[in-house]
Design a protein around this motif. Structure first.
Motif, PDB file in Angstrom:
ATOM      1  N   SER A  35      40.222 -62.382  -4.110  1.00  0.00           N
ATOM      2  CA  SER A  35      41.218 -62.607  -4.932  1.00  0.00           C
ATOM      3  C   SER A  35      42.024 -61.428  -5.065  1.00  0.00           C
ATOM      4  O   SER A  35      41.893 -60.284  -5.247  1.00  0.00           O
ATOM      5  N   GLY A  36      43.642 -61.857  -5.011  1.00  0.00           N
ATOM      6  CA  GLY A  36      44.584 -60.819  -4.794  1.00  0.00           C
ATOM      7  C   GLY A  36      44.591 -59.907  -6.115  1.00  0.00           C
ATOM      8  O   GLY A  36      45.039 -58.819  -5.951  1.00  0.00           O
ATOM      9  N   CYS A  37      44.159 -60.538  -7.154  1.00  0.00           N
ATOM     10  CA  CYS A  37      44.171 -59.820  -8.252  1.00  0.00           C
ATOM     11  C   CYS A  37      43.459 -58.416  -8.442  1.00  0.00           C
ATOM     12  O   CYS A  37      43.292 -57.516  -9.120  1.00  0.00           O
ATOM     13  N   ASP A  38      42.478 -58.705  -7.706  1.00  0.00           N
ATOM     14  CA  ASP A  38      41.194 -57.836  -7.484  1.00  0.00           C
ATOM     15  C   ASP A  38      41.447 -56.749  -6.578  1.00  0.00           C
ATOM     16  O   ASP A  38      40.857 -55.673  -6.215  1.00  0.00           O
ATOM     17  N   ARG A  39      42.742 -56.700  -5.550  1.00  0.00           N
ATOM     18  CA  ARG A  39      43.181 -55.786  -4.771  1.00  0.00           C
ATOM     19  C   ARG A  39      43.820 -54.605  -5.576  1.00  0.00           C
ATOM     20  O   ARG A  39      44.942 -54.959  -6.207  1.00  0.00           O
ATOM     21  N   PRO A  40      44.014 -53.384  -5.021  1.00  0.00           N
ATOM     22  CA  PRO A  40      44.728 -52.370  -5.246  1.00  0.00           C
ATOM     23  C   PRO A  40      46.334 -52.765  -4.910  1.00  0.00           C
ATOM     24  O   PRO A  40      46.640 -53.265  -3.807  1.00  0.00           O
ATOM     25  N   LYS A  41      47.086 -52.098  -5.530  1.00  0.00           N
ATOM     26  CA  LYS A  41      48.631 -52.070  -4.996  1.00  0.00           C
ATOM     27  C   LYS A  41      48.733 -51.155  -4.017  1.00  0.00           C
ATOM     28  O   LYS A  41      47.953 -50.029  -3.867  1.00  0.00           O
ATOM     29  N   MET A  42      49.636 -51.148  -3.156  1.00  0.00           N
ATOM     30  CA  MET A  42      49.913 -50.088  -2.134  1.00  0.00           C
ATOM     31  C   MET A  42      50.272 -48.746  -2.670  1.00  0.00           C
ATOM     32  O   MET A  42      49.747 -47.755  -1.698  1.00  0.00           O
ATOM     33  N   GLY A  43      50.770 -48.597  -3.629  1.00  0.00           N
ATOM     34  CA  GLY A  43      50.842 -47.348  -4.105  1.00  0.00           C
ATOM     35  C   GLY A  43      49.677 -46.557  -4.429  1.00  0.00           C
ATOM     36  O   GLY A  43      49.579 -45.303  -4.362  1.00  0.00           O
ATOM     37  N   ASP A  44      48.826 -47.279  -4.830  1.00  0.00           N
ATOM     38  CA  ASP A  44      47.302 -46.697  -5.270  1.00  0.00           C
ATOM     39  C   ASP A  44      46.677 -46.405  -4.047  1.00  0.00           C
ATOM     40  O   ASP A  44      45.894 -45.295  -3.912  1.00  0.00           O
ATOM     41  N   VAL A  45      46.798 -47.260  -2.989  1.00  0.00           N
ATOM     42  CA  VAL A  45      46.383 -47.096  -1.633  1.00  0.00           C
ATOM     43  C   VAL A  45      46.870 -45.592  -1.051  1.00  0.00           C
ATOM     44  O   VAL A  45      45.973 -44.792  -0.374  1.00  0.00           O
ATOM     45  N   VAL A  46      48.189 -45.580  -1.209  1.00  0.00           N
ATOM     46  CA  VAL A  46      48.710 -44.252  -0.728  1.00  0.00           C
ATOM     47  C   VAL A  46      47.946 -43.006  -1.539  1.00  0.00           C
ATOM     48  O   VAL A  46      47.587 -42.213  -0.717  1.00  0.00           O
ATOM     49  N   LYS A  47      48.044 -43.075  -2.770  1.00  0.00           N
ATOM     50  CA  LYS A  47      47.224 -42.093  -3.510  1.00  0.00           C
ATOM     51  C   LYS A  47      45.841 -41.672  -2.904  1.00  0.00           C
ATOM     52  O   LYS A  47      45.521 -40.576  -2.633  1.00  0.00           O
ATOM     53  N   GLU A  48      45.090 -42.683  -2.875  1.00  0.00           N
ATOM     54  CA  GLU A  48      43.731 -42.672  -2.384  1.00  0.00           C
ATOM     55  C   GLU A  48      43.538 -41.925  -1.084  1.00  0.00           C
ATOM     56  O   GLU A  48      42.769 -41.276  -1.018  1.00  0.00           O
ATOM     57  N   ILE A  49      44.378 -42.521   0.042  1.00  0.00           N
ATOM     58  CA  ILE A  49      44.327 -41.796   1.215  1.00  0.00           C
ATOM     59  C   ILE A  49      44.895 -40.404   1.269  1.00  0.00           C
ATOM     60  O   ILE A  49      44.270 -39.556   1.867  1.00  0.00           O
ATOM     61  N   GLU A  50      45.878 -40.096   0.313  1.00  0.00           N
ATOM     62  CA  GLU A  50      46.192 -38.589   0.430  1.00  0.00           C
ATOM     63  C   GLU A  50      45.118 -37.784  -0.127  1.00  0.00           C
ATOM     64  O   GLU A  50      44.964 -36.594   0.181  1.00  0.00           O
ATOM     65  N   ASN A  51      44.273 -38.308  -0.975  1.00  0.00           N
ATOM     66  CA  ASN A  51      43.431 -37.546  -1.615  1.00  0.00           C
ATOM     67  C   ASN A  51      42.218 -37.377  -0.798  1.00  0.00           C
ATOM     68  O   ASN A  51      41.454 -36.214  -0.376  1.00  0.00           O
ATOM     69  N   MET A  52      42.053 -38.423   0.039  1.00  0.00           N
ATOM     70  CA  MET A  52      40.996 -38.271   1.382  1.00  0.00           C
ATOM     71  C   MET A  52      41.553 -36.997   2.323  1.00  0.00           C
ATOM     72  O   MET A  52      40.695 -36.281   2.746  1.00  0.00           O
ATOM     73  N   LEU A  53      42.780 -36.726   2.531  1.00  0.00           N
ATOM     74  CA  LEU A  53      43.309 -35.806   3.563  1.00  0.00           C
ATOM     75  C   LEU A  53      43.173 -34.463   2.916  1.00  0.00           C
ATOM     76  O   LEU A  53      42.961 -33.332   3.551  1.00  0.00           O
ATOM     77  N   LYS A  54      43.424 -34.447   1.510  1.00  0.00           N
ATOM     78  CA  LYS A  54      43.173 -33.117   0.745  1.00  0.00           C
ATOM     79  C   LYS A  54      41.955 -32.757   0.780  1.00  0.00           C
ATOM     80  O   LYS A  54      41.665 -31.451   1.038  1.00  0.00           O
ATOM     81  N   SER A  55      40.999 -33.548   0.653  1.00  0.00           N
ATOM     82  CA  SER A  55      39.521 -33.239   0.454  1.00  0.00           C
ATOM     83  C   SER A  55      38.991 -32.690   1.904  1.00  0.00           C
ATOM     84  O   SER A  55      38.228 -31.828   2.079  1.00  0.00           O
ATOM     85  N   ALA A  56      39.978 -33.056   3.080  1.00  0.00           N
ATOM     86  CA  ALA A  56      39.510 -32.536   4.289  1.00  0.00           C
ATOM     87  C   ALA A  56      40.418 -31.384   4.778  1.00  0.00           C
ATOM     88  O   ALA A  56      40.261 -30.963   5.867  1.00  0.00           O
ATOM     89  N   GLY A  57      41.005 -30.735   3.562  1.00  0.00           N
ATOM     90  CA  GLY A  57      41.986 -29.603   3.842  1.00  0.00           C
ATOM     91  C   GLY A  57      43.068 -29.768   4.451  1.00  0.00           C
ATOM     92  O   GLY A  57      43.778 -28.959   5.043  1.00  0.00           O
ATOM     93  N   ILE A  58      43.521 -31.117   4.575  1.00  0.00           N
ATOM     94  CA  ILE A  58      44.993 -31.505   5.231  1.00  0.00           C
ATOM     95  C   ILE A  58      45.943 -31.936   4.129  1.00  0.00           C
ATOM     96  O   ILE A  58      45.834 -32.434   3.219  1.00  0.00           O
ATOM     97  N   ASN A  59      46.981 -30.966   4.427  1.00  0.00           N
ATOM     98  CA  ASN A  59      48.303 -31.502   3.509  1.00  0.00           C
ATOM     99  C   ASN A  59      48.838 -32.804   4.008  1.00  0.00           C
ATOM    100  O   ASN A  59      49.555 -32.817   5.013  1.00  0.00           O
ATOM    101  N   PRO A  60      48.739 -33.714   3.021  1.00  0.00           N
ATOM    102  CA  PRO A  60      49.311 -35.224   3.263  1.00  0.00           C
ATOM    103  C   PRO A  60      50.711 -35.154   3.704  1.00  0.00           C
ATOM    104  O   PRO A  60      51.375 -35.992   4.059  1.00  0.00           O
ATOM    105  N   ILE A  61      51.294 -34.090   2.892  1.00  0.00           N
ATOM    106  CA  ILE A  61      52.966 -34.176   3.003  1.00  0.00           C
ATOM    107  C   ILE A  61      53.577 -33.613   4.469  1.00  0.00           C
ATOM    108  O   ILE A  61      54.437 -34.260   4.773  1.00  0.00           O
ATOM    109  N   ASP A  62      52.631 -32.625   5.181  1.00  0.00           N
ATOM    110  CA  ASP A  62      53.002 -32.146   6.397  1.00  0.00           C
ATOM    111  C   ASP A  62      52.957 -33.467   7.161  1.00  0.00           C
ATOM    112  O   ASP A  62      52.480 -34.433   7.504  1.00  0.00           O
ATOM    113  N   GLU A  63      54.106 -33.142   8.328  1.00  0.00           N
ATOM    114  CA  GLU A  63      54.247 -34.264   9.387  1.00  0.00           C
ATOM    115  C   GLU A  63      53.175 -33.930  10.404  1.00  0.00           C
ATOM    116  O   GLU A  63      52.802 -32.750  10.606  1.00  0.00           O
ATOM    117  N   SER A  64      52.626 -34.950  11.138  1.00  0.00           N
ATOM    118  CA  SER A  64      51.894 -34.606  12.096  1.00  0.00           C
ATOM    119  C   SER A  64      52.375 -33.741  13.103  1.00  0.00           C
ATOM    120  O   SER A  64      53.610 -33.860  13.689  1.00  0.00           O
TER     121      SER A  64
END
Length: 954
Positions: A886-915
């Motif tokens: 069900s689509g209503c059970d899926r997150p918004k893309m903005g929420d997905v962005v924040k979650e992946i940014e937190n994953m990178l932060k927990s790995a010691g990577i600044n998600p703002i930096d370019e690769s």
């Protein structure tokens, strides 16, 4: 248009000069008139004799007797001149969704017409009353259009009519019956099919519509606004096999004589306001599917006569005030598959017995008063649902019965003892493992007698029946495939049908016309129990260049028509005058073209300047792009697709560009092309491939994009590009893709839905940053219906949102689903659909959160680097949230962005930096043979056949 007028003038002269040919020339003139008002008529409609091999045309004695142009991508309105084809017997224009406007009154002049089929077009307005003049008509199918107004009384004049299908329109008013000198449907004594469902019909079902003189086998009146009683005269039509009166507002008691219908297989009376006692249906031994749910019947102890219905497969009596205990004799019916008795007053003990039917799959007694269940050891292969019963208040041993979840429907044709071929572009591997472009569409069963929709036997029977029908009509079909079955809100069983060509990788136009006609005119008869069906074909876009008509060939065709239509020196003077007239018209046309150019007021930017940050797209000249791409040389050809070719170019400042050059037959109208450029030119984000400009001159349509050098994510994952992606790189790619989508969904106004997110449409730049590309299927939410756009289903199998597929309602959450599949692809490096396995199901089945790596060791890509996977569990959790049903059970893309940014932060990577740029730690192997992002047809997997987004308001 002026050349057409000239041809008509010359044909009139030919009428005066050539005795005896006037009728044949009249047919030619009519077809030329049709060509004027319709786009995309067959390319071999050339010459002066339509009986000489014109596709879709059949003749007798030099007169046109049949026009069958289904699935031909016709667009425009049907000319009133159609009535001039006085010998026409068959007219089939089905599956041309851009065929619109009213059906002309002149249709009633086709006095010899026996077959009129216009399924799945966009005709609108009232059905013309003149249709009642077609006294020879046997087959009338106008379903799946937008016809409105009442059903014409005059249809009752069609005394020979066998098939009447007006379903899925917007028809209003009452069902017409005769009154004095006025005819009605009750006069159609030879008709076997009344398909009138899914309209807005109102009023009572007139009793005189049924009588013992009727030959009806199908009466489908479902999903209308009908009121009043079910007439007792229904019980007089003993030939009936399918009766659907569900989803109306019918009231009163069910006629007791309905049990006279001993041949009825499907009886659906659900979702009405019926009252009184249930009728006793004893003796209806052919009855397979019985549904009287959601009515207001009097409370009644569970009837014993249910157990006498020997053919019963499906019993649905939800919310009908049944009470007492269900006898286990019901479950001994050998064909029984489904029992749904939700929301009743049933009590006592549920005892299925030890000799229940081995075909039984579902017993749903949710929300009743059952206190115990006899089979505590389980009932193998049967889903028992006892949610909201007293038994579920017990503390243990009932968990498996107290859940309302049901198994989803799943089926796809498996390879025929072979290994699926790896196909490129839009080709698909057939059941015989041959890459080809199949003819596709949706097959819908309106009243199947079975309900075990996961039983592969039924689909195999349907596939076998289809193949036998194709072979018996000597059609060039290699195999057929069925997939993605689903039951919609009106209880139609719908599924995808793919028909694969034999002997080559695509059908010619004659092949698709023949297949379309076989399905539209019901030549194919499904096996018994599958009920009435209809088919809606997709546009077929893979005929090959030899069958496509260019503008120059159209012009030459006019010369052929003129040369064949006239003869003798008497025409020389006319031709000289015509030449002067054409020269004058050409000058006028050139001026009109300049005035109609939608870009004429756009400022151009000189080629020696820097490319600006666009608010409007830059207009390049043809000569500029020709120079930048080195005259569109083969050396600069970096890819191709159904739209045309892609060339690498270099601007004067050294900046690399990619130029998509559309073929003539892929080009759009001027305003549509302009609208799409305006859409892309307002989309700017570092994670989206940028549109730099366009060219619209000298009969060309070209788009200019930034050049992205490191290929697609798909090529990187499968090792084709030589780029290695470790876990952190994959997190960055996921983050970049998510940011691009979040921008489209949440920052663009109106929002844009990409609709084709997949690994082949995510490109990697020189720093391996993700860039979303290929907006060919994108939809703008302009003029959207609340939070969705209702549109034909498009996308790529494996990534396609199942909710969108079933409802045709496109939302931002459809992109979220596709992104979730992409996340699983990042983890596994597997294609979403591989060897009949679906990645979402594979990960779901293997998932075990109590184990390391969530138990996914065997399917995680080894190249990911298994030593340190920071945030892996959260990444998997987010992936599975994105692919919720069900689509209503899926997150918004903005929420997905924040979650992946937190994953990178927990790995010691600044998600703002370019690769960082690619270093030796991310070596590029076999760089010379790497695949360019524009070099794969799959990169442009355009279901819509265009290299740019088709943004059309709903």
């Amino acid at each position: 248009m002026s050349e057409r007028m000239l041809v008509a003038l010359l044909l009139v002269l030919n009428y005066l000069l050539v005795a005896g040919g006037e009728q044949a020339n009249g047919d030619l003139a009519t077809l030329l008139s049709l060509m004027d008002t319709l786009k995309n008529t067959p390319p071999n409609w050339v010459g002066s004799d339509p009986c000489d091999g014109w596709e879709g045309i059949k003749c007798k004695n030099s007169r046109v007797t049949s026009i069958t142009l289904s699935s031909n991508d016709l667009a425009g309105q049907l000319s009133g001149d159609i009535g001039s084809l006085s010998e026409l017997e068959t007219l089939d224009l089905s599956y041309n969704k851009d065929l619109t406007g009213p059906l002309p009154q002149s249709i009633g002049e086709l006095k010899k017409l026996t077959t009129l089929i216009l399924i799945g077009c966009s005709f609108n307005g009232p059905i013309p009353d003149s249709i009642g003049n077609l006294q020879e008509l046997l087959f009338l199918s106008l379903n799946s259009n937008s016809f409105s107004g009442p059903i014409p009384h005059s249809i009752g004049n069609l005394s020979k009519l066998h098939w009447l299908d007006l379903a899925e329109n917007q028809l209003q008013g009452t069902i017409p019956v005769s009154n004095g000198d006025i005819s009605g449907l009750d006069k159609l004594h030879h008709a076997k099919h009344f398909h009138l469902g899914k309209n807005n019909l109102s009023g009572r079902i007139p009793p005189q519509i049924f009588s013992s003189e009727m030959a009806l086998i199908h009466v489908l009146l479902e999903s209308n606004q009908l009121t009043g009683n079910i007439p007792t005269t229904l019980g007089l039509v003993q030939s009936l096999e399918v009766v659907r009166l569900d989803s109306n507002s019918l009231s009163g008691t069910v006629p007791p004589n309905i049990n006279n219908l001993i041949n009825v297989q499907d009886l659906l009376l659900s979702n009405n306001k019926l009252s009184g006692f249930l009728p006793n249906l004893t003796g209806m031994n052919a009855l397979s599917n019985l549904d009287m749910s959601n009515n207001s019947f009097n409370p009644l102890d569970f009837p014993g006569w249910f157990s006498t219905l020997k053919s019963l497969t499906t019993l649905k009596m939800e919310r009908t005030q049944l009470q007492g205990q269900v006898p286990n004799s019901l479950f001994r019916l050998i064909n029984l598959q489904t029992v749904v008795l939700k929301d009743n007053l049933i009590n006592g003990t549920l005892d299925i017995g030890s000799s229940y039917s081995n075909r039984l799959r579902l017993v749903d007694l949710e929300t009743n008063s059952i206190v115990s269940f006899e089979q505590n050891d389980g009932v193998p292969n049967v889903k028992i649902i006892l949610t909201d019963n007293p038994i579920c208040q017990q503390s243990e041993g009932v968990e498996s019965y107290c859940s309302s979840s049901q198994a989803s429907i799943s089926y796809s044709t498996q390879p025929n003892h072979c290994y699926p071929a790896t196909c490129s572009s839009e080709q698909i591997s057939s059941p015989n493992c041959i890459c080809a472009y199949p003819y596709t569409g949706t097959l819908a069963l309106r009243a199947p007698s079975f309900s075990d929709f996961n039983n592969k036997t039924y689909y195999s029977m349907l596939e076998e029946g289809l193949m036998q029908s194709f072979k018996s009509h000597f059609l060039p079909v290699d195999s057929v495939s069925l997939s993605q079955p689903n039951v919609d809100s009106t209880k139609y069983l719908k599924m995808n049908l793919q028909v694969f060509p034999s002997g080559q990788d695509h059908f010619n136009r004659t092949g698709t016309l023949s297949i379309g006609f076989l399905l539209s005119n019901q030549t194919f008869k499904p096996p018994k129990g599958f009920g009435p069906f209809y088919f809606l074909a997709d546009t077929y876009e893979h005929y090959g260049s030899s069958e496509r008509l260019t503008e120059s060939s159209k012009s030459s065709n006019i010369g052929i028509i003129i040369g064949a239509a006239v003869g003798g020196s008497v025409l020389i003077l006319l031709l000289l005058l015509a030449g002067l007239y054409a020269f004058r018209q050409k000058k006028r046309a050139e001026k009109a073209i300049d005035q109609s150019n939608p870009f004429r007021r756009w400022d151009t930017v000189k080629s020696n300047t820097e490319i600006p940050q666009l608010k409007e797209a830059r207009m390049f000249s043809f000569e500029e792009l020709k120079k930048y791409a080195k005259k569109f040389s083969q050396d600069n050809d970096i890819g191709s697709g159904g739209f045309g070719k892609v060339y690498k170019g270099t601007l004067p400042n050294g900046k690399l560009i990619a130029i998509k050059r559309a073929q003539k037959e892929s080009m759009q109208g001027k305003l549509e092309f302009k609208a799409e450029i305006e859409l892309l030119s307002r989309v700017h984000h570092k994670n989206l491939v940028s549109l730099l400009g366009f060219c619209f001159e000298q009969g060309e349509q070209m788009l200019v994009y930034e050049y992205v050098q490191n290929g697609s994510l798909k090529d990187a994952l499968i090792g084709k590009s030589g780029i290695k992606l470790d876990w952190i790189r994959r997190l960055r790619v996921a983050l970049g893709t998510a940011r691009g989508l979040a921008y489209l969904h949440e920052l663009v106004n109106p929002p844009i839905i990409h609709r084709d997110i997949k690994s082949n449409n995510v490109l990697l730049d020189d720093r391996l940053n993700a860039k979303v590309s290929d907006f060919g299927l994108s939809k703008s939410m302009v003029d959207s219906e609340k939070d969705h756009v209702t549109t034909q289903v498009k996308g790529t199998m494996g990534y396609l949102d199942p909710e969108y597929y079933m409802s045709q309602q496109l939302t931002e959450k459809s992109d979220v689903y596709s992104f979730g599949v992409l996340m699983l692809e990042l983890i596994t490096a597997r294609r979403p659909l591989e060897r009949g396995r679906y990645i979402v199901k594979e990960v779901s089945n293997a998932l075990d959160k109590t184990k390391e790596l969530y138990g996914l060791h065997e399917i995680v890509d080894p190249a990911i680097g298994l030593s340190t996977l920071n945030g892996f569990d959260k990444f998997v959790d987010m992936s599975m949230r994105c692919v919720e049903e069900s689509g209503c059970d899926r997150p918004k893309m903005g929420d997905v962005v924040k979650e992946i940014e937190n994953m990178l932060k927990s790995a010691g990577i600044n998600p703002i930096d370019e690769s960082p740029s690619i270093s030796s730690s991310y070596e590029e192997v076999s760089r010379g043979s790497s695949s360019h992002p524009y070099n794969s047809n799959e990169t442009f997997d355009m279901s819509a056949g265009l290299p740019y987004p088709k943004v059309d308001p709903v």
